[in-house]
Design an enzyme around this catalytic site. Structure first.
Site, short mmCIF file in Angstrom:
data_model
loop_
_atom_site.label_atom_id
_atom_site.label_comp_id
_atom_site.label_asym_id
_atom_site.label_seq_id
_atom_site.Cartn_x
_atom_site.Cartn_y
_atom_site.Cartn_z
N CYS A 60 0.85 -1.19 0.00
CA CYS A 60 0.00 0.00 0.00
C CYS A 60 0.88 1.25 0.00
O CYS A 60 1.79 1.37 0.83
CB CYS A 60 -0.89 -0.03 1.23
SG CYS A 60 -1.86 1.48 1.43
N CYS A 63 0.23 3.13 3.58
CA CYS A 63 0.67 2.67 4.90
C CYS A 63 1.71 1.56 4.85
O CYS A 63 2.24 1.16 5.88
CB CYS A 63 -0.53 2.18 5.71
SG CYS A 63 -1.22 0.62 5.12
N CYS A 106 -7.44 -0.70 1.10
CA CYS A 106 -6.47 -1.27 2.04
C CYS A 106 -7.18 -1.44 3.38
O CYS A 106 -7.75 -0.50 3.90
CB CYS A 106 -5.27 -0.33 2.17
SG CYS A 106 -4.16 -0.82 3.51
N CYS A 109 -5.49 1.05 6.20
CA CYS A 109 -5.60 2.52 6.23
C CYS A 109 -6.81 3.04 5.45
O CYS A 109 -6.98 4.26 5.34
CB CYS A 109 -4.32 3.16 5.69
SG CYS A 109 -4.10 3.03 3.90
N CYS A 135 -8.69 -4.72 -10.10
CA CYS A 135 -8.22 -3.65 -10.97
C CYS A 135 -7.73 -2.51 -10.08
O CYS A 135 -8.54 -1.84 -9.44
CB CYS A 135 -9.37 -3.21 -11.87
SG CYS A 135 -8.91 -1.98 -13.07
ZN LIG Z 1 -2.84 1.09 3.45
#
Ligand SMILES: [Zn+2]
Length: 147
Positions: A60, A63, A106, A109, A135
């Site tokens: 990510c 984070c 995510c 976060c 996607c």
């Molecule tokens: Zn994240």
């Protein structure tokens, strides 16, 4: 104000779920902020990981949580990075504001990643039909190479 007594060694944590909008804006690039926090979509075919097929892990960009392994990435020709599955429970899903697509975020976060599409009948490199396509915007990801 003395800081010595309160200088407790902080644990290394990836959790940044409590950042304010202003803090996110400071932490992320303009593009990352628009996509991760404002759920915008990058232009098709322009993302840095669209045609990127090295071995490693995609984390990510907000984070640092591990989201996708390169082994699940495939070329969908849709213009964005495509994955057939995510790392364990690192990605959560919710109904998109448009009412029909499934948004992926995510789980750590709440950063916007993209959308999941099902039943498209796309074969992977071995000819096996892929059940779902994650996607994902390149700007939501940070690749880490594995040797
Ligand atoms: Zn994240």
């Amino acid at each position: 104000m003395s800081s010595s007594s309160s200088d407790i060694q902080r644990e290394q944590k990836t959790s940044v779920v409590n950042l304010s909008d202003a803090e996110w804006k400071k932490k992320l690039s303009d593009e990352e902020y628009r996509i991760l926090r404002k759920k915008e979509t990058e232009y098709p075919g322009m993302g840095k990981y669209n045609k990127h097929f090295e071995t490693g892990i995609y984390k990510c960009a907000g984070c640092g949580q591990e989201l996708y392994d390169s082994s699940s990435k495939f070329d969908s020709h849709c213009g964005w990075p495509a994955f057939s599955s995510s790392v364990a429970t690192s990605v959560k899903r919710q109904k998109d504001e448009d009412g029909y697509r499934e948004e992926i975020l995510c789980a750590n976060c709440d950063g916007h990643l993209g959308h999941v599409f099902k039943g498209e009948g796309i074969p992977d490199a071995n000819g096996k039909i892929i059940q779902e396509r994650h996607c994902v915007n390149s700007a939501s990801l940070k690749f880490e190479k594995k040797n």
